[in-house]
Design an enzyme around this catalytic site. Sequence first.
Site, PDB file in Angstrom:
ATOM      1  N   PHE A   1       0.863  -1.183   0.000  1.00  0.00           N
ATOM      2  CA  PHE A   1       0.000   0.000   0.000  1.00  0.00           C
ATOM      3  C   PHE A   1       0.900   1.234   0.000  1.00  0.00           C
ATOM      4  O   PHE A   1       1.859   1.312   0.761  1.00  0.00           O
ATOM      5  CB  PHE A   1      -0.928  -0.004   1.215  1.00  0.00           C
ATOM      6  CG  PHE A   1      -1.994   1.054   1.110  1.00  0.00           C
ATOM      7  CD1 PHE A   1      -3.054   0.901   0.230  1.00  0.00           C
ATOM      8  CD2 PHE A   1      -1.915   2.213   1.855  1.00  0.00           C
ATOM      9  CE1 PHE A   1      -4.019   1.892   0.100  1.00  0.00           C
ATOM     10  CE2 PHE A   1      -2.885   3.204   1.734  1.00  0.00           C
ATOM     11  CZ  PHE A   1      -3.937   3.040   0.859  1.00  0.00           C
TER      12      PHE A   1
ATOM     13  N   ASP B   1       1.531  -4.300   8.837  1.00  0.00           N
ATOM     14  CA  ASP B   1       0.347  -3.464   8.632  1.00  0.00           C
ATOM     15  C   ASP B   1      -0.848  -4.419   8.566  1.00  0.00           C
ATOM     16  O   ASP B   1      -0.939  -5.266   7.675  1.00  0.00           O
ATOM     17  CB  ASP B   1       0.496  -2.666   7.327  1.00  0.00           C
ATOM     18  CG  ASP B   1      -0.677  -1.723   7.086  1.00  0.00           C
ATOM     19  OD1 ASP B   1      -1.769  -1.964   7.641  1.00  0.00           O
ATOM     20  OD2 ASP B   1      -0.508  -0.745   6.321  1.00  0.00           O
TER      21      ASP B   1
ATOM     22  N   TYR C   1     -11.204   2.024  10.420  1.00  0.00           N
ATOM     23  CA  TYR C   1     -12.429   2.313   9.641  1.00  0.00           C
ATOM     24  C   TYR C   1     -12.813   1.216   8.659  1.00  0.00           C
ATOM     25  O   TYR C   1     -13.819   1.331   7.980  1.00  0.00           O
ATOM     26  CB  TYR C   1     -12.298   3.654   8.902  1.00  0.00           C
ATOM     27  CG  TYR C   1     -11.021   3.853   8.105  1.00  0.00           C
ATOM     28  CD1 TYR C   1     -10.822   3.240   6.877  1.00  0.00           C
ATOM     29  CD2 TYR C   1     -10.010   4.684   8.583  1.00  0.00           C
ATOM     30  CE1 TYR C   1      -9.657   3.442   6.155  1.00  0.00           C
ATOM     31  CE2 TYR C   1      -8.837   4.889   7.868  1.00  0.00           C
ATOM     32  CZ  TYR C   1      -8.672   4.260   6.649  1.00  0.00           C
ATOM     33  OH  TYR C   1      -7.519   4.459   5.934  1.00  0.00           O
ATOM     34  N   LYS C   2     -12.003   0.162   8.581  1.00  0.00           N
ATOM     35  CA  LYS C   2     -12.338  -0.897   7.612  1.00  0.00           C
ATOM     36  C   LYS C   2     -13.204  -1.955   8.306  1.00  0.00           C
ATOM     37  O   LYS C   2     -14.339  -1.682   8.648  1.00  0.00           O
ATOM     38  CB  LYS C   2     -11.048  -1.496   7.050  1.00  0.00           C
ATOM     39  CG  LYS C   2     -10.190  -0.482   6.302  1.00  0.00           C
ATOM     40  CD  LYS C   2      -8.924  -1.147   5.793  1.00  0.00           C
ATOM     41  CE  LYS C   2      -7.966  -0.153   5.161  1.00  0.00           C
ATOM     42  NZ  LYS C   2      -8.463   0.447   3.931  1.00  0.00           N
TER      43      LYS C   2
ATOM     44  N   ARG D   1     -12.485  -4.685  -6.784  1.00  0.00           N
ATOM     45  CA  ARG D   1     -12.274  -5.349  -5.496  1.00  0.00           C
ATOM     46  C   ARG D   1     -13.579  -5.409  -4.708  1.00  0.00           C
ATOM     47  O   ARG D   1     -14.328  -4.429  -4.673  1.00  0.00           O
ATOM     48  CB  ARG D   1     -11.220  -4.516  -4.747  1.00  0.00           C
ATOM     49  CG  ARG D   1     -10.756  -5.034  -3.433  1.00  0.00           C
ATOM     50  CD  ARG D   1      -9.653  -4.150  -2.874  1.00  0.00           C
ATOM     51  NE  ARG D   1     -10.188  -2.880  -2.355  1.00  0.00           N
ATOM     52  CZ  ARG D   1      -9.573  -2.128  -1.437  1.00  0.00           C
ATOM     53  NH1 ARG D   1      -8.400  -2.507  -0.967  1.00  0.00           N
ATOM     54  NH2 ARG D   1     -10.114  -1.002  -1.015  1.00  0.00           N
TER      55      ARG D   1
HETATM   56  C1  LIG Z   1      -2.778  -1.465   3.952  1.00  0.00           C
HETATM   57  C2  LIG Z   1      -3.165  -0.061   4.299  1.00  0.00           C
HETATM   58  N1  LIG Z   1      -2.372   0.664   5.113  1.00  0.00           N
HETATM   59  C3  LIG Z   1      -2.676   1.933   5.436  1.00  0.00           C
HETATM   60  C4  LIG Z   1      -3.816   2.538   4.947  1.00  0.00           C
HETATM   61  C5  LIG Z   1      -4.086   3.994   5.254  1.00  0.00           C
HETATM   62  O1  LIG Z   1      -4.267   4.233   6.564  1.00  0.00           O
HETATM   63  P1  LIG Z   1      -4.486   5.716   7.146  1.00  0.00           P
HETATM   64  O2  LIG Z   1      -5.361   6.452   6.190  1.00  0.00           O
HETATM   65  O3  LIG Z   1      -5.147   5.440   8.463  1.00  0.00           O
HETATM   66  O4  LIG Z   1      -3.168   6.340   7.311  1.00  0.00           O
HETATM   67  C6  LIG Z   1      -4.673   1.821   4.113  1.00  0.00           C
HETATM   68  C7  LIG Z   1      -5.892   2.453   3.597  1.00  0.00           C
HETATM   69  O5  LIG Z   1      -6.641   1.934   2.825  1.00  0.00           O
HETATM   70  C8  LIG Z   1      -4.329   0.494   3.764  1.00  0.00           C
HETATM   71  O6  LIG Z   1      -5.103  -0.219   2.958  1.00  0.00           O
END
Ligand SMILES: Cc1ncc(COP(=O)(O)O)c(C=O)c1O
Length: 407
Positions: free
Chosen positions: A125, A194, A219-220, A366
């Site tokens: 990501f 992560d 939030y997911k 997705r």
């Molecule tokens: C794997 C992953 N890490 C980090 C994030 C982003 O996190 P944040 O917006 O809380 O920094 C996302 C967002 O979709 C993600 O999918």
Amino acid sequence: MAVTLEQARAMDSADPLRAYRERFALPEGIIYLDGNSLGALPRSTPEHLGALISREWGDSLIGGWNKHGWIDAPQRVGARIAALIGAKPHEVLVADSTSVNLFKLLVAAAKLSDRKTLLSESGNFHTDLHIAAGVADLTGLTLDIAPRAEVERRIGRDTNLLLLTHVHYKSAEKFDMAAVTARAKAAGATTVWDLSHSAGAVPLDLNKAGAELAVGCGYKYLNGGPGAPAFLYVAEGLQERLGNPLQGWMGHAEPFAFTDDYRPAEGISRFLTGTPPVLGIAALEGGLDTFEGVTMERLWRKSITLFDVFHACMERHCPELACITPRAPEQRGSHISFRHEHAYELCQALIEKGVIGDFRAPDVLRFGLTPLYLGFEEVVRAVDILAEILRSESWREPRFAVRLKVT
Ligand SMILES: Cc1ncc(COP(=O)(O)O)c(C=O)c1O
């Protein structure tokens, strides 16, 4: 197992988790396949937040920090997340965003050794890679971005940190956390995981896997609402050895002593920086309530069946979309993704028909499988709608090609 609508309805009727759907306020006529990006609204959240705002904030004003325990919310809600990810209650803290938490943990852990490489995966990501690049710059590390198949082999004598996303945000491929962590540890490197697409999605046992450090989204799958605060995990044994590079008053041993010098709080609390976002944490707490009474193993069993039905229906009715998610449950998370040259347009055409998935550039469609509120009939209907969009080529209408800011 491609099933008919009728069979899917029978599966829903027999589903012991069916009642959990009532914990969510889902709009009529929508098939929501994006809970891996933004979890659905828990039915109790508006009232919970409303009460906090009017009764706690409204009536107690600043006294709410003590009277209603707002000040301990990051640790209290962290402990609830710990129960979902196989950590001890005092190893998880709710704070900041995933990106910021990643920064804090990477900088802190980089100081544990004088090795010079920060290793991660290409196609990770992007925020993880951006944060890693910033950390490398700041700490004098060299960033080594390896293709997924090579990452483990690249762990070497100079690897200081290994940063990996447990479940890949696009393909849903999953690393074997215990094996990779052990390999990195044996080589003398520290791993940061992560868990954004893992927490609340797949069974996790961070302690058993020997995980040292981790971050993840609220939030997911945790249903904490748009922009919900994130969490971080620091294994008990590491907590006193790490310093938060964003040292602020809330991570101080005595924030209300108002001293000029910084003395870190004991344990996980030192990873706080500023004032906790009380309203956001309360919404996250409401999201966690939706997991009450059900184990991750039970949810995962339903996720596997949802996946199998989705996959088989797609193979039968939409063969032109290539599935990029491994079929074997032990190799993946709880979403399913497909490649198509016009994935963006297909996604928009689906949304217009009430089927909400998402698009990940350049060509991935997705779908999140959230067993707490997704049913088998919805999966079958979603595939039927997609098949009809493909058959009629309605996705070619120019309005579906208009790029929105958020995809
Ligand atoms: C794997 C992953 N890490 C980090 C994030 C982003 O996190 P944040 O917006 O809380 O920094 C996302 C967002 O979709 C993600 O999918």
